[in-house]
Write a protein that holds these residues in place. Sequence first.
Motif, PDB file in Angstrom:
ATOM      1  N   THR A 110     -43.210  44.451   1.739  1.00 24.82           N
ATOM      2  CA  THR A 110     -44.093  45.264   2.578  1.00 24.82           C
ATOM      3  C   THR A 110     -43.300  45.915   3.711  1.00 24.82           C
ATOM      4  N   PHE A 111     -43.968  46.817   4.396  1.00 24.27           N
ATOM      5  CA  PHE A 111     -43.338  47.587   5.463  1.00 24.27           C
ATOM      6  C   PHE A 111     -44.275  47.669   6.655  1.00 24.27           C
ATOM      7  N   ASN A 153     -42.416  52.786   8.264  1.00 24.24           N
ATOM      8  CA  ASN A 153     -41.863  52.270   6.999  1.00 24.24           C
ATOM      9  C   ASN A 153     -40.583  51.460   7.205  1.00 24.24           C
ATOM     10  N   ASN A 170     -38.198  44.629  -3.051  1.00 25.04           N
ATOM     11  CA  ASN A 170     -38.307  44.379  -1.626  1.00 25.04           C
ATOM     12  C   ASN A 170     -37.554  45.373  -0.752  1.00 25.04           C
ATOM     13  N   PRO A 221     -38.795  47.927   6.810  1.00 22.27           N
ATOM     14  CA  PRO A 221     -39.002  46.731   5.991  1.00 22.27           C
ATOM     15  C   PRO A 221     -39.436  45.537   6.853  1.00 22.27           C
ATOM     16  N   SER A 222     -40.453  44.826   6.402  1.00 25.30           N
ATOM     17  CA  SER A 222     -40.925  43.675   7.164  1.00 25.30           C
ATOM     18  C   SER A 222     -39.819  42.640   7.272  1.00 25.30           C
ATOM     19  N   SER A 253     -36.955  44.150   2.411  1.00 28.21           N
ATOM     20  CA  SER A 253     -38.160  43.700   3.092  1.00 28.21           C
ATOM     21  C   SER A 253     -38.385  42.219   2.860  1.00 28.21           C
ATOM     22  N   ARG A 258     -44.324  43.410  10.500  1.00 25.51           N
ATOM     23  CA  ARG A 258     -45.226  43.042   9.421  1.00 25.51           C
ATOM     24  C   ARG A 258     -46.172  44.218   9.164  1.00 25.51           C
ATOM     25  N   THR A 259     -46.873  44.179   8.073  1.00 20.99           N
ATOM     26  CA  THR A 259     -47.823  45.255   7.763  1.00 20.99           C
ATOM     27  C   THR A 259     -48.845  45.422   8.878  1.00 20.99           C
TER      28      THR A 259
END
Length: 274
Positions: free
Chosen positions: A35-36, A112, A28, A114-115, A31, A206-207
């Motif tokens: 996801t990033f 990029n 992670n 981190p979510s 994240s 979020r992505t």
Amino acid sequence: MKTNFKHLALFLTFTGLLTSCSDDDATNNGSLDGTFGDVELFFDNGVNGDALILGSSYTNSNGETLTINRFNYIVSNIVLIKEDGTEFTYPKNESYFLISEETEALTVHLENVPSGDYKQIKFGIGVDQQRYLEGETAQQEFWNLSSTNNMVWTWSTGYRFINFEGTFTSSNNQEPLNFQIHQGSNSATDNYRLVTLNLPSTARVRTNEMPNIHFVADANVIADGTNKIILHDNLNTAGTNASIMGGENLIKIATNTLNMFKVDHVHNGGGSHH
């Protein structure tokens, strides 16, 4: 036999926790779910609550009326902070940005990230000594960009962190005189400053969801903030130009600029919103 099972159960639970933690750390990278996403920062320049329009005049509490012709500054070393205090530091080599009212370069795009849900942001005003001392070659692209936007002196004297210029009148001078305030570091003082701002609402990375963090930068506080800087008191011997590029007044201005920024709002969505 029961005791053995009990120990085995505890062992498996503990092992499971270790595996879970190690997997999270490995995949992670801070994240929410591995996801990033992207984050957009938008800088809206103003003067004491009014929109900053180059060539327009504004009167400050010092009784001086400024006509602003240039307002450029460097933001750097961006750190986003989650609700739980976790920090994401944007890669240092990519974390230097020029904001210019002249060229309408007002947006910073971060990739990029981190979510997660972020509640604070930190950034520097200017270029820190660590980066500067890496030498010109290490930062050639940003140096060249800064040079073409009047944000450097020479390499030996470094970057201008803020370039604030125009003309002013006051009760002491009815005819407009030029002023230049150039905040930067010099051999005597390090005038790089770091600000931390709370976000009025959560920035959701979020992505498929890019938050836009909308800042207001108040140019008025440079000379008319916590410390009051009278431009007329900084005239050259010829009495034609007020120039502040060093000395005690620049240190006072650097303190003022800690209050130059605020976050007006956060827009969570899929695109760019100002």
